[in-house]
Design an enzyme around this catalytic site. Structure first.
Site, PDB file in Angstrom:
ATOM      1  N   LYS A   1      -0.997 -17.236   7.304  1.00 14.76           N
ATOM      2  CA  LYS A   1      -0.201 -16.690   8.204  1.00 14.76           C
ATOM      3  C   LYS A   1       0.549 -17.313   9.339  1.00 14.76           C
ATOM      4  O   LYS A   1       1.618 -18.108   8.837  1.00 14.76           O
ATOM      5  CB  LYS A   1      -0.844 -15.519   8.879  1.00 14.76           C
TER       6      LYS A   1
ATOM      7  N   ASP B   1     -12.738 -17.177   8.384  1.00 17.11           N
ATOM      8  CA  ASP B   1     -11.623 -16.716   7.884  1.00 17.11           C
ATOM      9  C   ASP B   1     -10.786 -16.455   9.261  1.00 17.11           C
ATOM     10  O   ASP B   1     -10.841 -15.478   9.877  1.00 17.11           O
ATOM     11  CB  ASP B   1     -11.608 -15.285   7.301  1.00 17.11           C
TER      12      ASP B   1
ATOM     13  N   TYR C   1       0.775  -1.246  -0.024  1.00 22.20           N
ATOM     14  CA  TYR C   1       0.187   0.022   0.003  1.00 22.20           C
ATOM     15  C   TYR C   1       0.949   1.386   0.100  1.00 22.20           C
ATOM     16  O   TYR C   1       0.694   2.009   0.866  1.00 22.20           O
ATOM     17  CB  TYR C   1      -0.882  -0.146   1.162  1.00 22.20           C
TER      18      TYR C   1
ATOM     19  N   TYR D   1     -12.260  -7.699   6.746  1.00 24.89           N
ATOM     20  CA  TYR D   1     -11.232  -7.666   5.727  1.00 24.89           C
ATOM     21  C   TYR D   1     -10.800  -9.441   5.429  1.00 24.89           C
ATOM     22  O   TYR D   1     -10.544 -10.033   6.442  1.00 24.89           O
ATOM     23  CB  TYR D   1      -9.817  -6.930   6.366  1.00 24.89           C
TER      24      TYR D   1
HETATM   25  N1  PMP Z   1      -7.746 -12.520   5.858  1.00 24.30           N
HETATM   26  C1  PMP Z   1      -7.538 -12.011   6.779  1.00 24.30           C
HETATM   27  C2  PMP Z   1      -8.500 -11.934   8.012  1.00 24.30           C
HETATM   28  C3  PMP Z   1      -6.488 -11.303   6.710  1.00 24.30           C
HETATM   29  O1  PMP Z   1      -5.792 -10.612   7.980  1.00 24.30           O
HETATM   30  C4  PMP Z   1      -5.529 -11.427   5.753  1.00 24.30           C
HETATM   31  C5  PMP Z   1      -4.344 -10.839   5.707  1.00 24.30           C
HETATM   32  N2  PMP Z   1      -3.984  -9.365   6.507  1.00 24.30           N
HETATM   33  C6  PMP Z   1      -5.929 -11.994   4.528  1.00 24.30           C
HETATM   34  C7  PMP Z   1      -7.236 -12.426   4.697  1.00 24.30           C
HETATM   35  C8  PMP Z   1      -5.064 -12.229   3.441  1.00 24.30           C
HETATM   36  O2  PMP Z   1      -4.051 -12.842   3.484  1.00 24.30           O
HETATM   37  P1  PMP Z   1      -2.517 -12.691   2.626  1.00 24.30           P
HETATM   38  O3  PMP Z   1      -2.366 -11.261   3.286  1.00 24.30           O
HETATM   39  O4  PMP Z   1      -1.760 -13.851   3.002  1.00 24.30           O
HETATM   40  O5  PMP Z   1      -3.188 -13.172   1.276  1.00 24.30           O
END
Ligand code: PMP
Length: 422
Positions: A274, A245, A16, A144
């Site tokens: 992650k 998620d 970003y 998100y």
């Molecule tokens: N879902 C959530 C809840 C996240 O926090 C993130 C990453 N910040 C993602 C999906 C996307 O993961 P990535 O950056 O590994 O593509």
């Protein structure tokens, strides 16, 4: 070093960022334990776990040894028509540890792709049941789920980071974020609009995607687990798949292995990423139930239609296996509880500061919400000068240290936040 920074400034995107007005970047030469070592030799205590990922800190000998051993055997082979022990062992572990029923695993290479996969699973599931008209998704405001196309379409379209793509993105439904705080008494009134939404639109939905209990990048908001329990009931009742998620929350961050456990919820699909590899490699998994997997497989295509090149990468699977074994080998629950208490004690004085709107701590996450957005370049330098790595965004200054952080290191982090926010 000046050349390195100049080259970086002139040619390399960071997350970003602008090519014409880049923010400062700090050259890191090494990382070990809970420390990032800058090129000039300064050591910074890590308050970020590299965005939820490095739960065991950096360069953990167990994890590097697992990777080295796997590199000597094979780093990568295609997953089409081939399987291997690291992938099978990891699937066994994930099935055993995630909430009951999640016993089919799809491996991919990043969190956003895990979300794309989940959304495709939900659509194929509905199509296979003759319900192709159920092609909408619902998500929470303030949510998100990643930066790829369909993941963006379920991120909050107003407060989220992707407004500029509105108009091109598929249009889905958004429900008000739960107002009931994580730690407040539960009020049944908090689900009235959610009930109404399901009555009106439930029939159009393939799935409801949600970050369980902790909304991360969309505002670091912790909501009441009872909301999630209620949402799961509604999804079941309306034959809408529930996608959890857990990319940010998975693997202990909230004090439970998975945040769904706070609500006693078993989703139909769960996305992991992650901390799945302890932050050692980009890797992700989308789990679903046998029922969903079998229904998808009885559909028109007869297959689940996704197959990335690096699917099931053995190196990533090997380090994920080592990461999970390492996590289960010590009393991380007690440590996360202690981190939560120390974050609460250390950050609570911020509550009295005029610029501070709220302070909230859950598990190994501590958040100071300000009234005004921070000036990133200025505040980042203040943190580095204080010997810590903390990366605020918008109005949020937050800590999510490795779970292995010491009391002394955590004290450095909270003191730096208090001093700098003051
Ligand atoms: N879902 C959530 C809840 C996240 O926090 C993130 C990453 N910040 C993602 C999906 C996307 O993961 P990535 O950056 O590994 O593509």
């Amino acid at each position: 070093m000046n050349n390195l920074l100049q080259f970086d400034r002139d040619h390399i995107w960071h997350p970003y960022t602008s090519a014409t007005h880049p923010l400062p970047v700090y050259p890191v030469a090494a990382a070990h334990g809970c420390r990032l070592v800058l090129d000039d030799g300064r050591e910074l205590v890590d308050g970020m776990s590299s965005w939820w990922a490095a739960i065991h800190g950096y360069s953990h000998p167990v994890l590097t040894a697992a990777m080295k051993a796997q590199i000597d055997r094979m780093s990568h082979v295609m997953f089409g028509g081939i399987t291997h022990r690291p992938a099978v062992a990891l699937a066994e572990k994930l099935m055993a540890l995630t909430p009951p029923g999640l016993d089919w695993v799809f491996y991919s290479d990043s969190g956003s792709v895990a979300v794309e996969v989940a959304m495709k699973m939900a659509l194929q599931y509905q199509q296979a049941q003759g319900m192709a008209s159920r092609n909408k998704f619902a998500a929470l405001r303030g949510g998100y789920h990643g930066d790829t196309w369909h993941a963006m379409s379920v991120c909050d379209p107003v407060t989220g980071m992707h407004q500029l793509f509105n108009g091109s993105l598929p249009v889905h439904y958004f429900v008000e974020r739960p107002v009931a705080r994580w730690d407040a008494p539960w009020d049944e009134g908090g689900v009235t609009s959610l009930n109404r939404f399901f009555e009106r639109h439930g029939r159009e939905l393939a799935a409801f995607i949600v970050e369980p209990v902790v909304q991360g990048a969309g505002g670091m908001w912790f909501y009441h687990p009872q909301y999630l329990t209620h949402l799961a009931d509604l999804c079941l009742h309306h034959d809408v798949l529930l996608v959890a998620d857990e990319i940010a929350t998975g693997f202990g961050r909230t004090g439970r292995l998975f945040a769904c456990e706070h609500a006693g919820v078993s989703p139909d699909i769960m996305c992991l990423g992650k901390a799945l590899t302890g932050g050692m490699m980009s890797f992700a998994a989308t789990l679903t139930t046998r029922r969903v997997a079998e229904i998808i497989s009885k559909g028109q295509a007869g297959v689940f239609m996704h197959g990335p090149t690096f699917m099931g990468n053995p190196l990533a699977c090997a380090v994920a296996n080592a990461n999970i074994e390492l996590l289960l080998s010590w009393n991380w629950q007690q440590r996360v509880k202690a981190i939560e208490s120390q974050l609460e004690a250390g950050l609570s004085t911020c509550r009295q500061m005029p610029g501070v709107a709220d302070v909230r701590c859950l598990g190994a996450i501590g958040v100071v919400e300000l009234h005004e957005p921070v000036a990133m370049a200025v505040i980042q330098k203040q943190f580095v000068d204080a010997g810590v790595w903390v990366r605020p965004f918008g109005r949020l200054v937050y800590l999510m240290p490795p779970l292995v952080i010491s009391d002394a290191e955590l004290g450095m982090l909270t003191r730096a936040v208090v001093e700098i926010v003051r």
